[in-house]
Every structure is written in structure tokens, then in C-alpha cells.
Design a protein around this motif. Structure first.
Motif, mmCIF file in Angstrom:
data_model
loop_
_atom_site.group_PDB
_atom_site.id
_atom_site.type_symbol
_atom_site.label_atom_id
_atom_site.label_comp_id
_atom_site.label_asym_id
_atom_site.label_seq_id
_atom_site.Cartn_x
_atom_site.Cartn_y
_atom_site.Cartn_z
ATOM 1 N N LEU A 1 0.834 -1.202 0.000
ATOM 2 C CA LEU A 1 0.000 0.000 0.000
ATOM 3 C C LEU A 1 0.869 1.253 0.000
ATOM 4 O O LEU A 1 0.570 2.224 -0.715
ATOM 5 N N ALA A 2 1.928 1.248 0.794
ATOM 6 C CA ALA A 2 2.838 2.393 0.796
ATOM 7 C C ALA A 2 3.429 2.616 -0.598
ATOM 8 O O ALA A 2 3.543 3.760 -1.064
ATOM 9 N N ALA B 1 -16.821 2.741 10.943
ATOM 10 C CA ALA B 1 -17.345 1.911 9.853
ATOM 11 C C ALA B 1 -18.832 2.148 9.638
ATOM 12 O O ALA B 1 -19.332 2.064 8.514
ATOM 13 N N LYS B 2 -19.554 2.452 10.724
ATOM 14 C CA LYS B 2 -20.985 2.747 10.646
ATOM 15 C C LYS B 2 -21.240 4.093 11.323
ATOM 16 O O LYS B 2 -21.659 4.160 12.475
ATOM 17 N N LEU C 1 -7.466 4.398 4.341
ATOM 18 C CA LEU C 1 -8.449 4.533 5.416
ATOM 19 C C LEU C 1 -8.699 3.195 6.095
ATOM 20 O O LEU C 1 -8.736 3.112 7.341
ATOM 21 N N ALA C 2 -8.847 2.147 5.328
ATOM 22 C CA ALA C 2 -9.085 0.818 5.904
ATOM 23 C C ALA C 2 -7.893 0.377 6.758
ATOM 24 O O ALA C 2 -8.071 -0.208 7.837
ATOM 25 N N THR D 1 -7.908 -0.362 10.889
ATOM 26 C CA THR D 1 -7.428 -1.616 11.485
ATOM 27 C C THR D 1 -6.358 -1.345 12.534
ATOM 28 O O THR D 1 -6.386 -1.886 13.640
ATOM 29 N N GLU D 2 -5.410 -0.486 12.179
ATOM 30 C CA GLU D 2 -4.315 -0.181 13.101
ATOM 31 C C GLU D 2 -4.818 0.546 14.343
ATOM 32 O O GLU D 2 -4.343 0.303 15.458
#
Length: 462
Positions: free
Chosen positions: A111-112, A279-280, A355-356, A360-361
Motif C-alpha cells: 500500500l505504501a 465503519a458505521k 483509510l481501511a 485496522t491499526e
């Protein structure tokens, strides 16, 4: 900056005053309230303002220079340098500075690499014009369309004629407050609020009336009382993952706040810095009241701080022209280069992947917090990446922050966020700066150990 209007929030009750002033200076730099190049008040002026001896202020400025916070310029005064050198022992001990509220770094090399590849691709897709031409103050049509796409999950379909690309959330707030409120007028904000908002209001000579909060956030009844008492032009608030308390307003409270704002003809400025993290998410104020709400959504907390890009949606029935004029007058425009990076990342799904990864992190780091810090003192949200730590009765915030600083850990005391006095005995911990879970845990262990000590036992004078 050349402004010298700075007054530290200090207590004369405990500890040397010169250290309290230096600590307050460090806190305001860490929070962003004081920026690089800010000229501090002359020493005698600050001494008169605080009602203390000149030599105390002189010692405080000397201590700040020793810490690398300020520099003296012959014949000009003392200026903030905003350099925050890492603790000499941090590389060995794993101790980290937790004063900056950064999104946590994720461990995903692919991703980076995609992020950097996206930047490299701009050369072929945009050419030299991207670097050698100015752009319109509100952003190109392509940049605005990307902003509308990014905000769609929270605001639904947006007419790009209502959207402006601003030079970061801070630049957006400067333009908004300058366009919507005049010097001497009053706006409302949570009793604990974003230091950048307080800095802009002070710069524009706008009064901020703090609204009482509880564990769920801004109290609607307190807002209603403030409307009757102050007749504010604007309500500024961070309804989702509030900084610093982490509170998220319920739908019922949001609807009540909107009703009160309509009743008293108050415009809403919704700072949605953290709105993309849940997330919601609860419905945004701009979705509930699109006719009276200015929605500010920066990318610093949910994608990358280096972008300095924020999307601003103006109320229905208004155009961005008046706000674009304010951006043009204060900053010229959002950087075309970083705007193009943001647009490319949104269009190609990279921004959503980042963002995802941040989501998570953040959850993993909050789990570490829950294992180490005492739950009764912690206010946090598993989807955020900061913690509001309420101190036990035997600690005051300035002493606690000073003891942590001596151990190489920076935190931000409640004073930096206080729109009203007194500020609570609490500090904010940012979880994102730690390069690893191990370094975060090591720092939190130090915090936990200090919480358990009595203040007088945490240091020794010989």
C-alpha cells in the motif's frame, strides 16, 4: 506569524513558575496553537500581563531555548521554532512522544508503494502545468468531483457547486470564520475544543463561548442556553470522535442541536476530521441540516497529514464564491500538487485502502490501551486513535505532563483545548506516533506507572 498576543495558561500553585511557562509553551506548540515563526511577547510585557517578576519570564524563555522550542533574534525578539527533537533515549527505550494526534502508521509495504506510485504517475497525467500554473481558489472541477465522491458515504450525492477544496482544515476554518463572523462577535464551541479553532478565533478577535459537555459530548440544553445568552453567529463542533474527549454525539443529540440552531438562526460549522473513521457513522450534521451546515472534512486524520487538503461543503442555496474569496485572500489556493495527489488517490481507490489500514491499526492500538491503562480513567473509542486520560485526584495536569516529559513522553494537557475555565485535570494521548506496537506499549507502561504514584513521590530533589 508576527503576532505577539500569547498568554500561557499556568497555575501559580505548584512548581517553579518559569518551568510552568516553558511547559505551557511546549504544550501550545505540540497542539498547533503556536506555529513556527510565531513571535512571543517581549519578556517584560508577558511579566506585566501575568503579574510576575521579569526574571521569572526571562528564565522561562531561557528554558524554552534550551529545549529547542524558541530562538532569540537580535533586535527582533523571541520566535517559536517548533522543532521537537526526539528524546535521546527514544531509540533505545522505545519511549515516544504522544502529543501529536497523528493517524497510526500501518505496516503494508504494498500500500505504501501504491501511494508513492500514485504521486509518480502525476508527471505523465498532468505534465509540467501542475507545477508551473496557478489554479482557481476553490479547486479544479476534477478535484471537487473527487471530494464529492470521498464524502458521498457520509453526505450522499453532493452538487460540486457546493464544494470547495481548501488548504487543509485550518485554512478552511480561517476562511470560514473570517467570512461568517466579524471581530467582537461570538461563536459557540464545545467547552473543550480544537486548539486550531481557538487560535483562529483569537487571530480574528472573535469571542468563543464554551458549551458544557458530558461523556456523550456537547449538551444540547447548554447550547440552547448559550444561544439565549450570547446570540452566537456560529456553532463550531466536532460531533464524531471529538478531539480531545473522543465522544461521538448520538443521532438524538444531533437532531436536537440542529433544532436549536434553526430556532436561533445559528449556522453550524461541522469539523468532520475523524468522520471517515467509524465503519458505521452516525448521520453527519450536514446530512441532517444541509441548509444551515458548513461541513469541513480534512484528509489529515483519515488519509495522510502531509496532504493538507480539506473538502468544504457549503449549505444548500449558497455558492462557494464567498468562501473561495476568503481562501484567495488568506492562502491564495489549496496546493495544486497535493490536491492532485488526493484526487488521484480517491479516484484509484488508494485513499480508501489507506483509510481501511488506519481503521485496522487504530483498533489494534486501542486494544493495547485497554490492557495497560486503568479503564476508569480512560475515555476512548475503539475506532479512534487518541485517548482522553482523566487524572486521579493526587495528580494535577501540569505536574503529570512535566513528569512524563522528563521520561521522554509528550502529552497535551486540557489547557490547550479549553474554551472555558477551569480546565479539567486531564491529558490527551495520541496513539499514532509510535512506530510499533511495542514502542506504544512501552510508553503506556510508563504512563500507567506514573498514574499509580503519588505526585510528590515521582521526583526527587537533591
Amino acid at each position: 506569524m508576527t503576532t505577539t498576543n500569547w498568554s500561557p495558561s499556568i497555575s501559580k500553585a505548584g512548581g517553579p513558575l518559569y518551568l510552568a511557562i516553558a511547559d505551557a509553551l511546549a504544550t501550545d506548540i505540540a497542539s498547533g496553537r503556536l506555529t513556527d515563526g510565531f513571535r512571543l511577547p517581549p519578556q517584560r510585557t508577558l511579566a506585566d500581563q501575568l503579574g510576575i517578576d521579569f526574571t521569572t519570564v526571562s528564565r522561562a524563555y531561557a528554558e524554552a531555548r534550551k529545549r529547542g522550542l524558541v530562538e532569540g533574534r537580535v533586535g527582533q525578539g523571541t520566535y517559536v521554532t517548533a522543532r521537537r527533537p526526539a528524546s535521546a533515549g527514544s531509540a533505545v527505550t522505545g519511549i515516544i512522544d504522544m502529543s501529536m494526534n497523528l493517524p497510526p502508521r500501518f505496516d503494508d509495504p504494498d500500500l505504501a508503494a501504491a501511494m508513492w506510485d500514485g504521486i509518480a504517475q502525476l508527471q505523465s497525467s498532468h505534465g509540467l502545468d501542475l507545477l508551473m500554473r496557478y489554479q482557481e481558489a476553490g479547486g479544479t472541477s476534477r478535484d471537487r468531483a473527487a471530494g464529492a465522491a470521498w464524502l458521498a458515504p457520509r453526505l450522499g450525492e453532493i452538487d460540486t457547486g457546493r464544494l470547495l477544496v481548501a488548504p487543509g482544515a485550518q485554512g478552511a476554518l480561517l476562511a470560514l470564520l473570517g467570512a461568517l463572523a466579524a471581530p467582537g462577535e461570538t461563536i459557540c464551541a464545545e467547552a473543550l475544543t480544537y486548539p486550531g479553532l481557538l487560535a483562529v478565533a483569537q487571530h480574528l478577535r472573535i469571542h468563543v463561548a464554551g458549551i458544557a459537555m458530558d461523556a456523550q459530548g456537547l449538551i444540547p440544553e447548554a447550547f440552547e442556553e448559550a444561544c439565549r445568552k450570547h446570540a452566537p453567529k456560529i456553532l463550531y463542533c466536532t460531533p464524531t470522535l471529538h478531539n480531545p474527549t473522543t465522544a461521538t454525539l448520538s443521532l438524538a443529540r444531533r437532531e436536537r442541536i440542529v433544532s436549536i440552531a434553526r430556532q436561533h438562526n445559528v449556522l453550524i460549522v461541522e469539523d468532520d476530521a475523524y468522520g471517515a473513521l467509524p465503519a458505521k457513522p452516525v448521520a453527519a450534521l450536514a446530512a441532517l441540516a444541509p441548509d444551515i451546515t458548513y461541513h469541513v472534512a480534512g484528509l489529515a486524520k483519515c488519509v495522510a497529514p502531509a496532504l493538507r487538503v480539506a473538502y468544504v461543503v457549503v449549505p444548500q442555496g449558497r455558492t462557494v464564491a464567498h468562501l473561495a474569496g476568503a481562501v484567495r485572500a488568506t492562502a491564495g489556493m489549496a496546493s495544486p500538487l497535493t490536491s492532485a495527489v488526493a484526487t488521484h488517490w480517491v479516484e484509484n481507490g488508494i485513499a480508501h485502502s489507506v483509510l481501511a489500514a488506519i481503521r485496522t491499526e487504530a483498533k489494534q492500538r486501542q486494544a493495547i490501551v485497554s490492557k495497560i491503562l486503568p479503564a476508569k480513567l480512560v475515555q476512548a473509542d475503539p475506532e479512534g486513535f487518541h485517548v482522553w486520560l482523566k487524572l486521579p485526584g493526587h495528580w494535577n495536569r501540569s505536574d503529570f505532563a512535566a513528569r512524563l516529559r522528563s521520561a521522554g513522553i509528550g502529552v497535551v494537557t486540557s489547557d490547550a483545548f479549553a474554551a472555558t475555565e477551569p480546565a479539567p485535570e486531564a491529558v490527551r494521548l495520541g496513539l499514532g506516533a509510535a512506530p510499533s506496537h511495542a514502542s506504544l506499549a512501552a510508553s503506556l507502561e510508563v504512563v500507567a506507572a506514573l498514574l499509580a504514584q503519588q505526585s510528590a513521590m515521582s521526583s526527587m530533589v537533591v
